[in-house]
Design a protein around this motif. Structure first.
Motif, PDB file in Angstrom:
ATOM      1  N   SER A  58       0.837  -1.096   0.058  1.00 23.18           N
ATOM      2  CA  SER A  58       0.112  -0.034   0.047  1.00 23.18           C
ATOM      3  C   SER A  58       0.818   1.363   0.081  1.00 23.18           C
ATOM      4  O   SER A  58       0.603   2.372  -0.794  1.00 23.18           O
ATOM      5  CB  SER A  58      -1.007   0.016   1.324  1.00 23.18           C
ATOM      6  N   ASP A  61       2.258   1.610  -3.519  1.00 25.60           N
ATOM      7  CA  ASP A  61       1.083   2.032  -4.352  1.00 25.60           C
ATOM      8  C   ASP A  61       0.941   3.390  -4.020  1.00 25.60           C
ATOM      9  O   ASP A  61       0.615   4.265  -5.141  1.00 25.60           O
ATOM     10  CB  ASP A  61      -0.253   1.346  -3.909  1.00 25.60           C
ATOM     11  N   THR A  69      -1.528  -2.503  -4.395  1.00 31.76           N
ATOM     12  CA  THR A  69      -2.257  -2.948  -3.231  1.00 31.76           C
ATOM     13  C   THR A  69      -2.512  -4.463  -2.978  1.00 31.76           C
ATOM     14  O   THR A  69      -2.583  -5.244  -2.356  1.00 31.76           O
ATOM     15  CB  THR A  69      -3.341  -2.189  -2.921  1.00 31.76           C
ATOM     16  N   ARG A  70      -3.244  -4.933  -4.347  1.00 33.19           N
ATOM     17  CA  ARG A  70      -3.658  -6.166  -4.697  1.00 33.19           C
ATOM     18  C   ARG A  70      -2.508  -7.007  -5.450  1.00 33.19           C
ATOM     19  O   ARG A  70      -3.222  -8.098  -5.927  1.00 33.19           O
ATOM     20  CB  ARG A  70      -5.094  -6.183  -5.335  1.00 33.19           C
ATOM     21  N   LEU A  72      -0.367 -10.135  -6.147  1.00 26.79           N
ATOM     22  CA  LEU A  72      -0.354 -11.266  -5.662  1.00 26.79           C
ATOM     23  C   LEU A  72       1.007 -11.717  -5.538  1.00 26.79           C
ATOM     24  O   LEU A  72       1.862 -11.438  -6.357  1.00 26.79           O
ATOM     25  CB  LEU A  72      -1.095 -12.227  -6.709  1.00 26.79           C
TER      26      LEU A  72
END
Length: 362
Positions: A58, A61, A69-70, A72
């Motif tokens: 985050s 980001d 943030t997401r 993987l």
């Protein structure tokens, strides 16, 4: 000679410098081996930064052009650090393993990137570390680097348009289509093992000249080459893989949005097919001319095993796409034919309605 250069100095035919292996006598053959997956390239001009801590994704980001943030574990992407006016300051390849975010960046920009990231931590739960002393980067096809003992492997997304990105260059027939390129982060012991295998003839390796020639042929921008302090991501088609156009705020975002939606980038990247009749090659930074007038500068140059002498250059947006160009090469000049990477009409994807002009009453 020191560092990576000393590691590979014993390889037959190796030409090294302080950054590492330059070539082993035949850069053209090395390009073929790299491209086919038969060799790997120690990339001494690439360095590693790690970011750890629960806030790492985050935090990155919020600072950079990419939505992270997401992200993987094992997923590869890239980010840009922009100045307040939207110019590229840093670029980094990104892969996260679930606990650590690994950033691969140009060695010449490592110290400045680490300093800036460290300064931006504030009270967040993140730690930034320069890992250039205990890690190295080895490039090649994904299958070629798969057997290396690595901490992480980054797979280049170029030239696919990432989620949230935008491609200005042609999709169909893009020279980077099908590009298979990965960079493995290894420890220094693994790098020495790689050198020992090369000396013993059990491993084929290539130098960074070969890797760079394949990059140039794929129209792939790089910060050390294409970011001159005034480069906007749009100018080199970096919105394709390094910018998420609908993520939250970050430094330089306003310029990115304005140029993409309402304006045009002032320069555009072109690929140059250079006249190979002489042995002269221009240097990066060489002036590109049209009818004697300076219209741009060469950013990267190489001799490619199939295409011959090639280059990337940033030219004025106003240069016609069919213009004959000349490139300075020392006391000589080299004729060049341009291929459009970023078209002159790039940008202005939004079309706000024009308000009618109110005429003055008479």
């Amino acid at each position: 000679m020191s560092g990576d250069g000393a590691t590979f100095a014993g390889v037959d035919g190796a030409v090294c410098d302080d950054l590492g292996l330059v070539h082993i006598g035949n850069p053209m053959r090395e390009q073929q081996l790299l491209d086919s997956g038969a060799a790997v390239a120690p990339l001494g001009d690439r360095s590693v930064v790690t970011v750890t801590g629960p806030d790492r994704l985050s935090w990155l980001d919020s600072l950079t052009s990419q939505a992270l943030t997401r992200l993987l574990p094992g997923e590869s992407t890239e980010l840009l650090v922009l100045d307040p006016q939207g110019h590229v300051e840093h670029a980094a390849s990104v892969v996260d393993d679930g606990e650590t975010t690994w950033l691969i960046t140009d060695a010449g920009r490592l110290e400045a990137l680490v300093t800036w990231l460290t300064r931006m931590r504030f009270r967040l739960r993140v730690e930034v570390a320069d890992r250039s002393g205990d890690t190295a980067v080895v490039g090649g096809t994904a299958s070629a680097v798969a057997d290396l003992a690595s901490s992480a492997v980054w797979r280049d997304p170029w030239p696919e348009v990432s989620i949230g990105g935008w491609g200005y260059a042609t999709g169909e027939g893009h020279p980077g289509a099908g590009r298979d390129w990965a960079e493995a982060i290894v420890d220094r012991e693994e790098l020495r093992r790689l050198a020992d295998e090369a000396v013993a003839g059990r491993r084929r390796i290539a130098g960074r000249w070969a890797a760079d020639a394949l990059r140039i042929a794929a129209w792939r921008p790089r910060a050390d080459s294409e970011a001159d302090g005034m480069t906007l991501p749009h100018e080199v088609d970096w919105l394709r893989t390094a910018v998420h156009l609908s993520k939250g705020c970050y430094r330089g975002q306003e310029t990115v949005a304005k140029v993409h939606n309402l304006g045009h980038p002032p320069r555009r990247l072109v690929a140059l097919q250079l006249d190979g009749s002489d042995a002269v090659l221009p240097e990066p930074g060489a002036i590109v001319r049209r009818e004697g007038e300076e219209v741009g500068r060469v950013t990267s140059v190489a001799r490619h095993f199939e295409q011959g002498p090639i280059a990337l250059a940033l030219v004025k947006r106003s240069v016609p796409i069919d213009a004959d160009l000349i490139v300075d090469a020392g006391d000589d000049t080299v004729a060049a034919v341009q291929e459009v990477v970023v078209p002159p009409d790039a940008g202005r994807t939004a079309a706000p309605p024009r308000l009618p002009r109110l005429s003055r009453r008479t």
